[in-house]
Design an enzyme around this catalytic site. Sequence first.
Site, PDB file in Angstrom:
ATOM      1  N   LYS A  75       0.805  -1.220   0.000  1.00  0.00           N
ATOM      2  CA  LYS A  75       0.000   0.000   0.000  1.00  0.00           C
ATOM      3  C   LYS A  75       0.842   1.275   0.000  1.00  0.00           C
ATOM      4  CE  LYS A  75      -4.224  -1.791   2.117  1.00  0.00           C
ATOM      5  NZ  LYS A  75      -5.202  -1.615   3.197  1.00  0.00           N
ATOM      6  N   ASP A 111      -9.985   2.655   2.305  1.00  0.00           N
ATOM      7  CA  ASP A 111     -10.004   1.931   3.579  1.00  0.00           C
ATOM      8  C   ASP A 111     -10.681   2.748   4.674  1.00  0.00           C
ATOM      9  OD1 ASP A 111      -8.834  -0.424   2.771  1.00  0.00           O
ATOM     10  OD2 ASP A 111      -6.797   0.207   3.248  1.00  0.00           O
TER      11      ASP A 111
END
Length: 276
Positions: A75, A111
């Site tokens: 990420k 997220d």
Amino acid sequence: MSTHRITGAAMVAGIAGNPVAHSLSPVIHNAWLAAGDIDGAYVPFAPADAAGFEALVAAGRAGLIMGLNVTAPFKEQAFALADEATAAARLTSSANILQFEAGRVLADSSDGMGLMLGLKEQAPTLNVSGRPVVMLGAGGAARAGSGALVEAGAEVRIINRSPERAQVLAADLGGAVQVMSASEAFDGAALVINALSVPPQIDFNRIAPGTVMMDMTYKPLATPFLTAARERGLPTVDGLAMLIGQAAPSFQALYRRPPPPLDLRALLLSHLGETP
């Protein structure tokens, strides 16, 4: 028998991580593609290392794939490789969505949105504004979740085995985030979130009645953390709610259209062999 057909003009996207075989994202996105009769495919990619992930992004720049969801451990690298980034991605210096367009890479993070939507679904009366929230862990998901909580006005308290990594997260997100010890972090907390990949060891005697307990993990759905919380009568939010919350923005980014109507929770519970 499925009637979903894929042609030579198919839109191809996927998820990159290592490991990635456990991911439910292919189940979600391919179900949406089939439900909408969309000519496309969503596939898993498991680069062996950072160099492999960079090669995958290069394939996106070359027009071979439309976009990627990104999971651990890539990420932060995904954010670093992007040409542009949304405010959500910049806030946490990480990305779980890469969109490829005309040789350029746009990074985004859903997220945090997924976390907040999961809370809204399963703990609708919870208001974190001006209240302490305990985050167990300081990895990519914890970083994105902490950023969204700060935006919602929460005071985020990080507990992490490695204080150095937690201090970096706190420094990046500003004064609303503190690194604290387990002996003091739970005092007055409205919400406790497990962002660790292993069950945390916490003293539930420190958790006040009514505190919402959330686990980002969804395999198993009833994690030891959530099971222990429910045994004590505490309200809980499971990781599936967060996963579902972040999926729609991902589909929109990857396939340039909203997902068709579909009861994702029922689909995923069936896939996992869980009862509603």
